[in-house]
Design a protein around this motif. Structure first.
Motif, PDB file in Angstrom:
ATOM      1  N   ARG A 143       0.460  -1.092   0.399  1.00 48.80           N
ATOM      2  CA  ARG A 143       0.047  -0.065  -0.053  1.00 48.80           C
ATOM      3  C   ARG A 143       1.025   1.470   0.001  1.00 48.80           C
ATOM      4  N   SER A 144       1.927   0.833   0.989  1.00 49.60           N
ATOM      5  CA  SER A 144       2.643   2.441   1.303  1.00 49.60           C
ATOM      6  C   SER A 144       4.254   2.279   1.156  1.00 49.60           C
ATOM      7  N   THR A 181       9.878   1.839   5.697  1.00 55.41           N
ATOM      8  CA  THR A 181       8.204   1.279   6.269  1.00 55.41           C
ATOM      9  C   THR A 181       7.671   1.289   5.416  1.00 55.41           C
ATOM     10  N   THR A 183       4.114  -0.921   4.321  1.00 50.76           N
ATOM     11  CA  THR A 183       2.637  -1.158   4.970  1.00 50.76           C
ATOM     12  C   THR A 183       1.686  -2.106   3.400  1.00 50.76           C
ATOM     13  N   THR A 190      -4.374  -5.210   7.900  1.00 51.69           N
ATOM     14  CA  THR A 190      -2.800  -4.557   7.158  1.00 51.69           C
ATOM     15  C   THR A 190      -1.709  -4.733   7.774  1.00 51.69           C
ATOM     16  N   THR A 192       2.735  -4.299   8.628  1.00 52.47           N
ATOM     17  CA  THR A 192       3.478  -3.311   8.710  1.00 52.47           C
ATOM     18  C   THR A 192       4.930  -4.095   8.483  1.00 52.47           C
TER      19      THR A 192
END
Length: 209
Positions: A143-144, A181, A183, A190, A192
């Motif tokens: 996601r990021s 990091t 995600t 979700t 990490t």
């Protein structure tokens, strides 16, 4: 900065700096020199770099039917990843003027197997014109990617391993310590995870925590 993890190797890059590359090496072909400054558009840089890199590859390490995927583009060089015709993961960088090329391919397509559980799979960590990272996401979606909470531009590349492994790439303008990091999404949940950067614990380097 030498690769020290499983399936790691070191390949020379522009300016003599090392590339930490994850897949097991079978063969590496390298010519080194300092690339000249170039203000060409990114597409032109990628095209010229790809042509120079392809010209240095052995027949068995040429890209398969899906071609080369552009991981990062600088002012006068670019970094690529691809699968060979027999499914081995390869990576390489080249200058637009042919001043340097660096390539590395896994010995066997089974060297970097698809994970049995959700996981990030580091595939390439190198520094040429920037610190470039390429990693796979098995059984999850990214996601990021952030550094100290600041979003980084992450690029989704075409999938490999018969479409099972999603590939992602990001780059940082200078060698950076710490880790980013990541995600990820696993089904409806979700989680990490992290990707280690090349700067190690050097205090004078910019740092992500």
């Amino acid at each position: 900065m030498a690769g020290t993890v499983l399936l790691s190797a070191v390949a020379c890059t522009a300016g003599g700096g090392p590339s930490r590359v994850k897949p097991s090496p079978e063969a590496s072909s390298t010519r080194t020199a300092s690339p000249r400054a170039d203000t060409s558009a990114p597409g032109q840089v990628a095209d010229a770099s790809r042509a120079n890199l392809t010209a240095q590859l052995s027949i068995k390490d040429l890209p398969g039917p899906h071609g080369m995927f552009t991981a990062a583009v600088g002012r006068s060089a670019a970094t690529f990843v691809w699968e060979s015709a027999d499914g081995r993961f390869c990576s390489g960088s080249a200058a637009t003027d042919g001043g340097f090329t660096s390539t590395l391919c896994a010995s066997d397509r089974r060297d970097i197997p698809f994970s049995v559980r959700p996981a990030l799979v580091p595939l390439l960590s190198t520094y040429t014109f920037a610190e470039v990272h390429v990693f796979g996401a098995d059984r999850e979606t990214v996601r990021s990617v952030t550094c100290n909470g600041r979003p980084l531009t992450v690029r989704r590349l075409p999938s490999v391993l018969d479409g099972r492994r999603a590939l992602y790439a990001f780059d940082i303008s200078e060698p950076t310590a710490g880790r980013v990091t990541v995600t990820v999404v696993r089904g409806r949940a979700t989680a990490t995870e992290h990707v280690e950067l090349l700067g190690g614990n050097l205090r004078h380097k910019a740092s992500c925590r």
